[in-house]
Design an enzyme around this catalytic site. Sequence first.
Site, PDB file in Angstrom:
ATOM      1  N   ASP A  43       5.549  -0.204   9.827  1.00  0.00           N
ATOM      2  CA  ASP A  43       5.897   1.130   9.071  1.00  0.00           C
ATOM      3  C   ASP A  43       4.457   2.049   9.082  1.00  0.00           C
ATOM      4  O   ASP A  43       3.798   1.711   8.344  1.00  0.00           O
ATOM      5  CB  ASP A  43       6.550   1.101   7.865  1.00  0.00           C
ATOM      6  N   TYR A  48      -0.242   9.064   6.398  1.00  0.00           N
ATOM      7  CA  TYR A  48      -1.253   7.810   6.146  1.00  0.00           C
ATOM      8  C   TYR A  48      -2.490   7.963   7.178  1.00  0.00           C
ATOM      9  O   TYR A  48      -3.363   7.185   6.739  1.00  0.00           O
ATOM     10  CB  TYR A  48      -0.358   6.480   6.610  1.00  0.00           C
ATOM     11  N   HIS A 106      10.019  12.512   5.765  1.00  0.00           N
ATOM     12  CA  HIS A 106       9.266  11.775   4.845  1.00  0.00           C
ATOM     13  C   HIS A 106       9.617  12.052   3.164  1.00  0.00           C
ATOM     14  O   HIS A 106       9.679  11.269   2.192  1.00  0.00           O
ATOM     15  CB  HIS A 106       7.601  12.024   4.774  1.00  0.00           C
TER      16      HIS A 106
END
Length: 311
Positions: A43, A48, A106
């Site tokens: 994931d 990120y 998200h």
Amino acid sequence: MTTYFKLNTGAEIPAIGFGTWQDAEAQEHAVVDAIKAGYRHIDTARVYGTEKAVGKAIKKAGVSRDQLFVTTKLWNNKHHPDDVAQAVQDSLDDLDLEHIDLFLIHWPVAWKRGSELFPKENGKPAVVDIDYIDTYKALEKQLATGKVKAIGVSNFSKAEMERLLKNTSVVPATHQLESHPWLQQPGFAEWHKSKGIHVTHYSPFGNQNELYSSKEGTTIGKLIEDPVLAEIGTKYNKSAAQVALAWGVTVGHSVLPKSKTPSRIKANLEGDFKLDAEDMKKIQGIDRKLRFNDSSADFGKEFFTDLDGKK
């Protein structure tokens, strides 16, 4: 034996996934270690900054692509329907993959278009009026390209989920949300089940800080030191952390632990087992409705307004 759950697309998602949030530079090694240890579900997310590391690790680990389930996520600055196709391509390019198994929105908030990850206006998040319904519809179109095998969402409230189902044609394959034995949300979990939407838990260990001060000024310890989980663990010869993961797997959800330590990476995979009904009942008793991740103040929108754990 890895537990798999069937998505509404017919694809299978491994119960235990490997989370890659934080420490982008450490992720390549960590993901290689994870795949070698037996993880088949990775994931990541655009924000990120770990997509490139994940892609390199997949190449290095030498496991065939069809054995892996890879999830990534659309960031808040790419919600405009005209930006979605390129956002998918950017993630594919960085991951160096032909397709993404699961692509999620998200957060249900849109920010100013552009390359800035955290755009600000007058010191506040530059929130713009783009409906997540339109963003999702643009994602639906990506399914036809084959670049994305399944789509879903993350961090939506119940009302937002209901509105999404009413106004779109593809039922989300997955909803990724915070959940753990201190934030169980059984009603919300049941609702997803009734709609055929798989649930994935992030932060399955709750808070990892030594101490967590709530607004009342009380201090609580760590979820993974909860005596009830520890006591159940002795019965299965497992740690409290492994029991926390097994709780998620037993309710039929995927869980996303993350670690950079090879020994812990391996240990987390051993949370893939089922608890019996009596132990599940004991764990029901420690639901504190305690949410550790709420970005409302930083993201310019109130999230989770109709869910447990909202302060």
